[in-house]
Design a protein around this motif. Structure first.
Motif, PDB file in Angstrom:
ATOM      1  N   THR A 115     -89.203  21.820   3.992  1.00  0.00           N
ATOM      2  CA  THR A 115     -88.589  22.367   5.205  1.00  0.00           C
ATOM      3  C   THR A 115     -87.239  23.037   4.943  1.00  0.00           C
ATOM      4  O   THR A 115     -87.065  24.206   5.276  1.00  0.00           O
ATOM      5  CB  THR A 115     -88.476  21.273   6.288  1.00  0.00           C
ATOM      6  N   PRO A 116     -86.256  22.322   4.342  1.00  0.00           N
ATOM      7  CA  PRO A 116     -84.980  23.004   4.097  1.00  0.00           C
ATOM      8  C   PRO A 116     -85.128  24.260   3.225  1.00  0.00           C
ATOM      9  O   PRO A 116     -84.410  25.235   3.432  1.00  0.00           O
ATOM     10  CB  PRO A 116     -84.130  21.956   3.380  1.00  0.00           C
ATOM     11  N   THR A 137     -87.655  26.368   3.209  1.00  0.00           N
ATOM     12  CA  THR A 137     -88.156  27.459   4.046  1.00  0.00           C
ATOM     13  C   THR A 137     -87.021  28.040   4.881  1.00  0.00           C
ATOM     14  O   THR A 137     -86.904  29.251   5.033  1.00  0.00           O
ATOM     15  CB  THR A 137     -89.292  26.941   4.951  1.00  0.00           C
ATOM     16  N   VAL A 138     -86.139  27.157   5.399  1.00  0.00           N
ATOM     17  CA  VAL A 138     -85.000  27.610   6.202  1.00  0.00           C
ATOM     18  C   VAL A 138     -84.074  28.477   5.338  1.00  0.00           C
ATOM     19  O   VAL A 138     -83.683  29.582   5.718  1.00  0.00           O
ATOM     20  CB  VAL A 138     -84.229  26.402   6.789  1.00  0.00           C
ATOM     21  N   GLN A 185     -84.777  30.147   2.691  1.00  0.00           N
ATOM     22  CA  GLN A 185     -85.422  31.425   2.383  1.00  0.00           C
ATOM     23  C   GLN A 185     -85.273  32.406   3.543  1.00  0.00           C
ATOM     24  O   GLN A 185     -85.019  33.588   3.336  1.00  0.00           O
ATOM     25  CB  GLN A 185     -86.910  31.208   2.079  1.00  0.00           C
ATOM     26  N   GLY A 186     -85.391  31.899   4.764  1.00  0.00           N
ATOM     27  CA  GLY A 186     -85.242  32.738   5.944  1.00  0.00           C
ATOM     28  C   GLY A 186     -83.854  33.359   6.022  1.00  0.00           C
ATOM     29  O   GLY A 186     -83.697  34.566   6.213  1.00  0.00           O
ATOM     30  N   TYR A 187     -82.814  32.507   5.823  1.00  0.00           N
ATOM     31  CA  TYR A 187     -81.442  33.022   5.878  1.00  0.00           C
ATOM     32  C   TYR A 187     -81.176  34.029   4.769  1.00  0.00           C
ATOM     33  O   TYR A 187     -80.512  35.036   4.962  1.00  0.00           O
ATOM     34  CB  TYR A 187     -80.426  31.873   5.810  1.00  0.00           C
TER      35      TYR A 187
END
Ligand code: ADP
Length: 262
Positions: free
Chosen positions: A48-49, A51-52, A54-56
């Protein structure tokens, strides 16, 4: 009282004498289970962290105020960590599955065509990938496991062999077994490393593997996946010439499709 798990061995000794050895492996199995659960939980929690992040990073890459090189370095490292976590999850999933569904029929033509196409993308057209398969030969087993095993072997062949060389993937009948092989014309592996290659995180050249983005878990995944299908990995390699990774699927797990029509 709680149940115990005993490992029993019967050994013949002397004339007609038998020796019975019993060992309490309850605690050993519990510890092994805890280790597996721990790895599964950790990799799940890390997903989860990541993926976050990667988004930023994707958003930052679009901002003109950002240093392009730094963003790209961070993106690379996050991607590496993501594939490591993915491989860890795959390995722990395969480790916990003790029995595969003997009824599930895997369409090997479909699996191997997909593995071939993914390898083509990975190689960016730099290798000659030859797919030599018997279209009527399929097998019973766990599709995720067999796909991971084949994909890891083919990806390694591409990673560890130079551009312009041939990588040959074959799946054919050999006597009454199904035989899978990947042959590359790469750097090869020195004999002393071969027995240790399927250990988790074992790599011949750490720095080199890091460059190729390897996790060191690929062959451990292959080994576990094959063991659930009564099979094992065989490795032949000539340093400087190339390597051949293969496995045989026993007769009771292969399906030979009838091609003739009534
Ligand atoms: P990695 O993610 O590092 O590739 P693997 O478990 O898939 O990890 O492989 C373990 C090691 O085995 C690799 O680091 C590499 O040193 C060696 N290896 C695997 N496949 C090949 C190959 N086709 N040719 C040469 N070396 C290989």
């Amino acid at each position: 009282s709680e149940s115990r798990l005993l490992e029993i061995r019967i050994m013949a000794y002397g004339d007609n004498q038998k020796l019975l050895l019993a060992r309490d492996v309850t605690r050993l199995r519990q510890l092994e289970e805890m280790r597996r659960d721990f790895v599964a939980n950790v990799s799940h929690e890390l997903k989860t962290p990541l993926t976050v992040l990667q988004g930023y990073l994707e958003m930052m890459a679009m901002s003109p105020a950002m240093d392009e090189k730094q963003v790209s370095a961070m993106t690379d490292q996050t991607q590496r960590m993501k594939s490591l976590v993915d491989q860890l999850l795959t390995l722990s999933k395969i480790e916990v599955s003790t029995q595969v569904d003997p009824e599930h029929r895997i369409d090997m033509t479909e699996v191997l065509n997909q593995v071939h196409d993914e390898a083509l993308a990975l190689s960016a057209g730099k290798h000659q990938l030859v797919l030599d398969i018997d279209p009527g030969l399929h097998m019973y087993g766990d599709e995720l496991q067999i796909r991971s095993a084949c994909a890891n072997l083919v990806q390694n062949a591409v990673h560890y062999s130079p551009a312009g060389t041939e990588v040959r993937i074959s799946w054919r009948r050999l006597g009454d077994v199904g035989r899978f092989e990947v042959q590359d014309c790469g750097e090869g592996i020195a004999l002393e490393h071969i027995p240790r290659l399927t250990e988790r995180f074992y790599r011949v050249d750490r720095a080199r593997s890091r460059q190729t983005g390897g996790s060191g878990l690929g062959l451990a995944i292959v080994k576990h996946a094959l063991s659930h299908h009564n099979s094992q990995l065989d490795i032949h390699s000539t340093p400087g010439k190339g390597s051949r990774f293969g496995f045989s699927i026993p007769a009771n797990l292969i399906v030979v499709q009838q091609t003739e029509k009534a």
